[in-house]
Design a protein around this motif. Structure first.
Motif, PDB file in Angstrom:
ATOM      1  N   ARG A 121      49.732   8.882  59.489  1.00 15.96           N
ATOM      2  CA  ARG A 121      48.801   8.837  58.352  1.00 15.96           C
ATOM      3  C   ARG A 121      49.576   8.648  57.053  1.00 15.96           C
ATOM      4  O   ARG A 121      50.243   9.563  56.570  1.00 15.96           O
ATOM      5  CB  ARG A 121      47.966  10.119  58.309  1.00 15.96           C
ATOM      6  CG  ARG A 121      47.044  10.285  59.515  1.00 15.96           C
ATOM      7  CD  ARG A 121      46.118  11.464  59.333  1.00 15.96           C
ATOM      8  NE  ARG A 121      45.188  11.576  60.451  1.00 15.96           N
ATOM      9  CZ  ARG A 121      44.235  12.512  60.545  1.00 15.96           C
ATOM     10  NH1 ARG A 121      44.110  13.412  59.577  1.00 15.96           N
ATOM     11  NH2 ARG A 121      43.443  12.550  61.595  1.00 15.96           N
ATOM     12  N   TYR A 122      49.461   7.453  56.532  1.00 10.49           N
ATOM     13  CA  TYR A 122      50.092   7.157  55.253  1.00 10.49           C
ATOM     14  C   TYR A 122      49.046   7.240  54.151  1.00 10.49           C
ATOM     15  O   TYR A 122      47.906   6.794  54.316  1.00 10.49           O
ATOM     16  CB  TYR A 122      50.715   5.765  55.271  1.00 10.49           C
ATOM     17  CG  TYR A 122      51.778   5.580  56.334  1.00 10.49           C
ATOM     18  CD1 TYR A 122      52.847   6.464  56.436  1.00 10.49           C
ATOM     19  CD2 TYR A 122      51.717   4.516  57.229  1.00 10.49           C
ATOM     20  CE1 TYR A 122      53.832   6.291  57.397  1.00 10.49           C
ATOM     21  CE2 TYR A 122      52.696   4.333  58.199  1.00 10.49           C
ATOM     22  CZ  TYR A 122      53.747   5.227  58.280  1.00 10.49           C
ATOM     23  OH  TYR A 122      54.705   5.062  59.231  1.00 10.49           O
ATOM     24  N   SER A 123      49.446   7.786  53.012  1.00 10.94           N
ATOM     25  CA  SER A 123      48.518   7.980  51.905  1.00 10.94           C
ATOM     26  C   SER A 123      48.755   6.960  50.804  1.00 10.94           C
ATOM     27  O   SER A 123      49.744   6.214  50.810  1.00 10.94           O
ATOM     28  CB  SER A 123      48.679   9.391  51.340  1.00 10.94           C
ATOM     29  OG  SER A 123      49.975   9.545  50.764  1.00 10.94           O
ATOM     30  N   LEU A 124      47.839   6.944  49.846  1.00  7.37           N
ATOM     31  CA  LEU A 124      48.003   6.080  48.678  1.00  7.37           C
ATOM     32  C   LEU A 124      49.251   6.464  47.896  1.00  7.37           C
ATOM     33  O   LEU A 124      49.949   5.599  47.351  1.00  7.37           O
ATOM     34  CB  LEU A 124      46.769   6.184  47.780  1.00  7.37           C
ATOM     35  CG  LEU A 124      46.808   5.368  46.477  1.00  7.37           C
ATOM     36  CD1 LEU A 124      46.945   3.880  46.772  1.00  7.37           C
ATOM     37  CD2 LEU A 124      45.560   5.640  45.641  1.00  7.37           C
ATOM     38  N   ALA A 125      49.548   7.766  47.876  1.00  6.08           N
ATOM     39  CA  ALA A 125      50.759   8.219  47.174  1.00  6.08           C
ATOM     40  C   ALA A 125      52.014   7.637  47.822  1.00  6.08           C
ATOM     41  O   ALA A 125      52.973   7.284  47.132  1.00  6.08           O
ATOM     42  CB  ALA A 125      50.823   9.747  47.176  1.00  6.08           C
ATOM     43  N   ASP A 126      52.004   7.518  49.150  1.00  3.00           N
ATOM     44  CA  ASP A 126      53.145   6.918  49.836  1.00  3.00           C
ATOM     45  C   ASP A 126      53.343   5.461  49.399  1.00  3.00           C
ATOM     46  O   ASP A 126      54.469   5.013  49.179  1.00  3.00           O
ATOM     47  CB  ASP A 126      52.937   6.968  51.354  1.00  3.00           C
ATOM     48  CG  ASP A 126      52.968   8.377  51.900  1.00  3.00           C
ATOM     49  OD1 ASP A 126      53.706   9.211  51.336  1.00  3.00           O
ATOM     50  OD2 ASP A 126      52.248   8.653  52.884  1.00  3.00           O
ATOM     51  N   LEU A 127      52.231   4.731  49.282  1.00  6.97           N
ATOM     52  CA  LEU A 127      52.312   3.337  48.852  1.00  6.97           C
ATOM     53  C   LEU A 127      52.812   3.234  47.417  1.00  6.97           C
ATOM     54  O   LEU A 127      53.643   2.381  47.094  1.00  6.97           O
ATOM     55  CB  LEU A 127      50.936   2.671  48.983  1.00  6.97           C
ATOM     56  CG  LEU A 127      50.831   1.248  48.420  1.00  6.97           C
ATOM     57  CD1 LEU A 127      51.811   0.309  49.126  1.00  6.97           C
ATOM     58  CD2 LEU A 127      49.408   0.719  48.551  1.00  6.97           C
ATOM     59  N   LEU A 128      52.315   4.108  46.551  1.00  7.97           N
ATOM     60  CA  LEU A 128      52.720   4.046  45.148  1.00  7.97           C
ATOM     61  C   LEU A 128      54.203   4.379  44.989  1.00  7.97           C
ATOM     62  O   LEU A 128      54.917   3.723  44.217  1.00  7.97           O
ATOM     63  CB  LEU A 128      51.861   5.012  44.315  1.00  7.97           C
ATOM     64  CG  LEU A 128      50.374   4.648  44.201  1.00  7.97           C
ATOM     65  CD1 LEU A 128      49.630   5.715  43.419  1.00  7.97           C
ATOM     66  CD2 LEU A 128      50.201   3.289  43.537  1.00  7.97           C
ATOM     67  N   LYS A 129      54.674   5.391  45.689  1.00  8.14           N
ATOM     68  CA  LYS A 129      56.101   5.727  45.627  1.00  8.14           C
ATOM     69  C   LYS A 129      56.944   4.563  46.125  1.00  8.14           C
ATOM     70  O   LYS A 129      57.988   4.245  45.547  1.00  8.14           O
ATOM     71  CB  LYS A 129      56.385   6.978  46.466  1.00  8.14           C
ATOM     72  CG  LYS A 129      55.933   8.274  45.835  1.00  8.14           C
ATOM     73  CD  LYS A 129      56.457   9.474  46.602  1.00  8.14           C
ATOM     74  CE  LYS A 129      55.862   9.536  47.998  1.00  8.14           C
ATOM     75  NZ  LYS A 129      56.309  10.767  48.718  1.00  8.14           N
ATOM     76  N   TYR A 130      56.497   3.937  47.193  1.00  7.70           N
ATOM     77  CA  TYR A 130      57.234   2.825  47.794  1.00  7.70           C
ATOM     78  C   TYR A 130      57.256   1.613  46.864  1.00  7.70           C
ATOM     79  O   TYR A 130      58.306   0.995  46.646  1.00  7.70           O
ATOM     80  CB  TYR A 130      56.571   2.473  49.123  1.00  7.70           C
ATOM     81  CG  TYR A 130      57.066   1.204  49.777  1.00  7.70           C
ATOM     82  CD1 TYR A 130      58.411   1.003  50.044  1.00  7.70           C
ATOM     83  CD2 TYR A 130      56.159   0.219  50.157  1.00  7.70           C
ATOM     84  CE1 TYR A 130      58.850  -0.155  50.671  1.00  7.70           C
ATOM     85  CE2 TYR A 130      56.590  -0.942  50.794  1.00  7.70           C
ATOM     86  CZ  TYR A 130      57.938  -1.124  51.039  1.00  7.70           C
ATOM     87  OH  TYR A 130      58.365  -2.274  51.655  1.00  7.70           O
ATOM     88  N   ASN A 131      56.123   1.292  46.287  1.00  6.20           N
ATOM     89  CA  ASN A 131      56.037   0.085  45.468  1.00  6.20           C
ATOM     90  C   ASN A 131      56.709   0.255  44.119  1.00  6.20           C
ATOM     91  O   ASN A 131      57.374  -0.661  43.630  1.00  6.20           O
ATOM     92  CB  ASN A 131      54.578  -0.311  45.253  1.00  6.20           C
ATOM     93  CG  ASN A 131      54.458  -1.614  44.477  1.00  6.20           C
ATOM     94  OD1 ASN A 131      54.872  -2.664  44.941  1.00  6.20           O
ATOM     95  ND2 ASN A 131      53.916  -1.533  43.276  1.00  6.20           N
ATOM     96  N   PHE A 132      56.560   1.430  43.489  1.00  2.58           N
ATOM     97  CA  PHE A 132      57.028   1.602  42.116  1.00  2.58           C
ATOM     98  C   PHE A 132      58.372   2.313  42.017  1.00  2.58           C
ATOM     99  O   PHE A 132      58.724   2.806  40.944  1.00  2.58           O
ATOM    100  CB  PHE A 132      55.978   2.356  41.291  1.00  2.58           C
ATOM    101  CG  PHE A 132      54.754   1.528  41.014  1.00  2.58           C
ATOM    102  CD1 PHE A 132      54.771   0.536  40.059  1.00  2.58           C
ATOM    103  CD2 PHE A 132      53.595   1.731  41.752  1.00  2.58           C
ATOM    104  CE1 PHE A 132      53.642  -0.234  39.814  1.00  2.58           C
ATOM    105  CE2 PHE A 132      52.459   0.962  41.516  1.00  2.58           C
ATOM    106  CZ  PHE A 132      52.484  -0.024  40.545  1.00  2.58           C
ATOM    107  N   TYR A 133      59.121   2.336  43.114  1.00  5.33           N
ATOM    108  CA  TYR A 133      60.472   2.887  43.015  1.00  5.33           C
ATOM    109  C   TYR A 133      61.283   1.948  42.113  1.00  5.33           C
ATOM    110  O   TYR A 133      61.521   0.785  42.439  1.00  5.33           O
ATOM    111  CB  TYR A 133      61.101   2.991  44.408  1.00  5.33           C
ATOM    112  CG  TYR A 133      62.516   3.505  44.384  1.00  5.33           C
ATOM    113  CD1 TYR A 133      62.803   4.792  43.938  1.00  5.33           C
ATOM    114  CD2 TYR A 133      63.578   2.676  44.767  1.00  5.33           C
ATOM    115  CE1 TYR A 133      64.103   5.260  43.892  1.00  5.33           C
ATOM    116  CE2 TYR A 133      64.886   3.132  44.726  1.00  5.33           C
ATOM    117  CZ  TYR A 133      65.140   4.422  44.285  1.00  5.33           C
ATOM    118  OH  TYR A 133      66.437   4.882  44.233  1.00  5.33           O
TER     119      TYR A 133
END
Length: 435
Positions: A132-144
């Motif tokens: 289960r991946y969350s929106l927060a996971d995507l945001l951390k990944y994209n905006f690193y």
């Protein structure tokens, strides 16, 4: 041919002398050509005032290098330093201040890499429905921040696994290696700056009339220097962001392999920003272990199709993609042919040292094929045609054989270095094994 196959020390010494002498001779010719051409009208746009106190102008033909490491150097240092010190996404505001041109570049760069990162997130979510991946996971990944504008694109599975460590640890000596990488990047930036004040390797190819007057050795050195510089630029960009990422306990994708090691069958390099992404989702996915002809053809065609879209479809990109795709498959075809009974039997009758010499000869030919394929995109089709004509036609056989021999010497020296490293690694693994 095993990794322990060594050549006589005297033979390797001769190779070193030949290569050193050839590089010095070509370098001297390029230095003289740069001095002679500095005042040409055709050079005025790309050779501009540099170190005036020693009377040197600088080659500024590569707008990307000039932008990142001259015009906006302080902004980049400020933003990455802010990330290291505060580790907050809000430090990105330091990146987007500046001129409108910089904002355009960062916007398009960030947008392009965002598409790839979101695609990776979606593919990994579909491949692992139990996770289960969350929106927060995507945001951390994209905006690193270190990867956001520059790349490289670390695939989501690797990024998520590394940032999810509860208690991240560092291997022994890791901080020293990070400092060493940062130091090497700084030295490389300074070295390129010095080089551009004395060697106008990017500007000379734009003036074909002037370039055609260069001696054959200088023309060959110019072609090689252009491809080597492209690797150095990629290695520096990877090194800067990679050092920051390692401080955050991440292991970024490896930088592209230096052209000096690209003579082994089956090796090539794609666009430096999406290399890891391409290999996982396209090249390795379709090509498997890259030992079968048909899957390798499908994988390479698909990979260069994606690369063409990424770089921007145009005639030069089409030609570059076709040549590299052909070259990658041709290497496999030659390898398969060498494994057939007649040729395999002939090689089997040779000593290991002679086998290495024969393979080094083919490696030298492959080496120059890689240079010619990539000159199309690094310079122009016209300059590539000039180099090919001078080295293969008008210079045949003296120039052709001389340059192949020099390249062969370089190939064998690189092979010796790889052999030594492989032996050291093998010995290290033996020491780690329990008795």
């Amino acid at each position: 041919m095993g990794i322990k196959t060594a050549l006589p020390a005297a033979e390797l010494g001769v190779y070193s002398l030949v290569l050193s002498g050839a590089l010095a001779y070509a370098g001297q010719a390029l230095l003289e050509a740069s001095q002679d051409g500095a005042r040409r009208k055709t050079f005025r746009e790309s050779v501009r005032p540099g170190w005036e106190y020693i009377g040197r102008k600088m080659d500024v033909a590569d707008f990307e290098w000039v932008m990142w490491f001259t015009s906006f150097r302080n902004i980049i240092v400020f933003a990455l330093s802010g990330h290291v010190l505060f580790a907050k996404l809000c430090t990105m505001s330091g990146f987007v201040t500046g001129t409108f041109d910089l904002q355009d570049v960062l916007f398009h760069g960030g947008s392009g890499f965002t598409v790839l990162r979101c695609t990776s997130f979606a593919l990994e979510a579909c491949a692992h429905p139990d996770r289960r991946y969350s929106l927060a996971d995507l945001l951390k990944y994209n905006f690193y921040l270190p990867f956001f504008f520059f790349g490289p694109v670390m695939t989501f599975d690797r990024f998520h696994e590394q940032v999810s460590q509860v208690e991240p640890t560092r291997a022994e000596g890791e901080l020293w290696r990070i400092r060493a990488q940062a130091g090497v990047s700084v030295v490389a930036i300074l070295a390129v700056d010095i080089f551009f004040h004395f060697f106008y390797i990017l500007t000379i190819p734009s003036d074909l009339k002037f370039a055609s007057r260069l001696p054959d050795s200088a023309l060959a050195g110019l072609a090689y220097a252009n491809l080597l510089y492209d690797w150095v630029k990629a290695a520096v960009l990877f090194g800067v962001v990679g050092a920051v990422a390692r401080l955050d306990h991440l292991q970024p994708p490896a930088p592209p392999k230096c052209i000096t090691a690209l003579y082994v069958f089956g090796e090539t390099h794609f666009d430096r920003g999406i290399n890891d992404w391409l290999c996982k989702y396209v090249y390795d996915h379709l090509g498997g272990d890259h030992t079968s002809v048909v899957p390798e053809l499908v994988a390479s065609v698909a990979t260069f199709a994606v690369t063409t879209l990424w770089l921007g479809p145009c005639d030069i990109v089409y030609l570059w993609s076709f040549l590299n795709c052909f070259g990658l498959n041709f290497e496999l075809w030659v390898q398969k042919l060498a494994e057939c009974a007649p040729l395999a039997h002939i090689e089997g009758s040779l000593s290991e040292q002679m086998s290495r010499r024969v393979r080094g000869l083919f490696g030298a030919i492959n080496y120059w094929a890689i240079i010619m394929y990539n000159l199309v995109s690094l310079n122009s089709l016209a300059f590539t045609e000039l180099v090919a004509q001078r080295l293969l036609l008008t210079g045949f056989p003296q120039t052709t054989l001389a340059i192949l021999f020099v390249t062969y010497c370089g190939v064998q020296l690189v092979k010796e270095r790889e052999r030594t490293l492989a032996l050291d690694e093998e010995q290290g693994q033996d020491k780690e094994k329990p008795e």
